[in-house]
Design an enzyme around this catalytic site. Structure first.
Site, mmCIF file in Angstrom:
data_model
loop_
_atom_site.group_PDB
_atom_site.id
_atom_site.type_symbol
_atom_site.label_atom_id
_atom_site.label_comp_id
_atom_site.label_asym_id
_atom_site.label_seq_id
_atom_site.Cartn_x
_atom_site.Cartn_y
_atom_site.Cartn_z
ATOM 1 N N CYS A 149 90.981 -10.628 64.006
ATOM 2 C CA CYS A 149 89.722 -10.296 64.657
ATOM 3 C C CYS A 149 88.645 -9.773 63.717
ATOM 4 O O CYS A 149 87.459 -9.904 64.011
ATOM 5 C CB CYS A 149 89.977 -9.269 65.761
ATOM 6 S SG CYS A 149 90.800 -9.949 67.220
ATOM 7 N N PRO A 282 84.605 -6.237 70.138
ATOM 8 C CA PRO A 282 85.258 -5.815 71.377
ATOM 9 C C PRO A 282 86.672 -6.384 71.486
ATOM 10 O O PRO A 282 86.943 -7.328 72.215
ATOM 11 C CB PRO A 282 84.331 -6.372 72.465
ATOM 12 C CG PRO A 282 83.732 -7.599 71.843
ATOM 13 C CD PRO A 282 83.622 -7.319 70.373
#
Length: 354
Positions: A149, A282
């Protein structure tokens, strides 16, 4: 003119098909009927994702998940055959939007940096994008693979280094992820159900170069948090890639983030209170809350990240560029800090000046 690299434009792209919260819940019940329906319902209601993009429609998803022996879905080989054509299409769409916004053209690009942790093939998406977009066959290529990520920020750091080394460089960074390829049937590991609920497909492209117009990337930072390697991981399995995601990750971020970040900012004469905007990947609603509490931020400071998560899900490496684009649209007047977390547990950051 500053020698800090500038972000000239960011383009984004998501698949046309969107999995709603309700549809995601119904599919989870269908694929894992032995799981308690109330627990699944709570997961989908509270994960912060209202919609997430998928290159597969419902019937494609059923074939992907239900195909194969042992009830684990299609093999990794079968799943990855879907990656290249979809990745090139999404990446090229995002790049086209970045070109349109910046006024630059494909022939201007001197360096191509590609990022993905959900597909693996050589020649890879870099070759496909060169052909699809008409980039020069002499373009310099760099691929960042399997970092998870936070890899969008690693991509920005690499792109920045190219611009600092050559002020005439125009760097195209393309992050493409198709997390839906790796949907897991697992009635024993709850972290697989969490991953199914929040991860999504999407792409983003950032164009970087020298100049005085546009947000400037003025520094980057990285931290491998000690004794956390088992808390978050991404492994290649027989039936897709498998996520390890400990529920302790938000707490680890909350406890360790401020110490790391304060020390780095102080070395540059800044403090947490000097940061005007917080651009956070997020990774999930709880991770955003861990960041907010760890930095003692007021409610509402992470609204851009929350909106991207709700509308599009966690698109792994591409997501931070979506949040950056939304943040720049608000015309920030002070410095901004972009942060993302991934396997390791590892944190990455970029300091941005308006």
């Amino acid at each position: 003119m500053t020698n800090d690299p500038c972000i000239l434009a960011i383009g984004t792209a998501a698949p046309a098909f969107q999995v709603s919260r309700e549809l995601g819940y119904e599919l989870a019940r269908e694929f894992s009927p032995s799981l308690p329906s109330e627990k699944l319902r709570h997961l989908y209601d509270e994960c912060g994702v209202s919609f997430r993009g998928s290159v597969f429609d419902v019937e494609d998803m059923r074939r992907l998940v239900l195909e194969g022996s042992g009830g684990h879905g299609a093999t990794t080989e079968a799943r990855l055959k879907c990656f290249m054509p979809n990745a090139i299409e999404l990446g090229a769409t995002a790049a086209g939007r970045a070109f349109e916004e910046s006024g630059r053209a494909p022939e201007d690009v001197t360096h191509l940096v590609t990022v993905s942790c959900t597909g693996a093939r050589s020649p890879g998406i870099d070759h496909g994008l060169i052909e699809q977009l008409g980039l020069s066959p002499d373009v310099s290529r760099t691929h960042i693979g399997f970092m998870g990520c936070h890899a969008g920020l690693n991509g920005l750091a690499v792109a920045s280094a190219f611009v600092r080394a050559d002020p005439d460089a125009v760097v195209m960074l393309v992050c493409v992820e198709m997390c839906s390829l790796h949907y897991q049937i697992d009635d024993e590991r709850w972290d697989q159900q969490v991953a199914n609920a929040i991860f999504a497909d999407g792409a983003a492209c950032a164009l970087l170069g020298s100049g005085s117009d546009g947000p400037r990337l003025v520094g980057s930072l990285s931290r491998v948090f000690p004794d956390t390697a088992s808390r978050m991981g991404w492994e290649i399995g027989q039936h897709g890639f498998r996520m390890t995601l400990s529920p302790r990750v938000p707490g680890l971020i909350r406890r360790h983030l401020a110490t790391w970040l304060k020390a780095w900012l102080e070395s540059r004469g800044l403090g947490i209170g000097d940061i005007d905007g917080w651009v956070i990947h997020p990774g999930g609603r709880d991770i955003l809350e861990g960041v907010r509490r760890g930095l003692e931020l007021e409610s509402g400071r992470l609204v851009e990240a929350e909106k991207v998560l709700s509308a599009h899900g966690n698109m792994s490496s591409a997501t931070i560029l979506w949040v950056l684009k939304a943040h720049f649209a608000s015309n920030p007047t002070g410095p901004s800090m972009a942060l993302a977390f991934g396997p390791g547990l590892t944190g990455e950051g970029i300091l941005v000046a308006p």
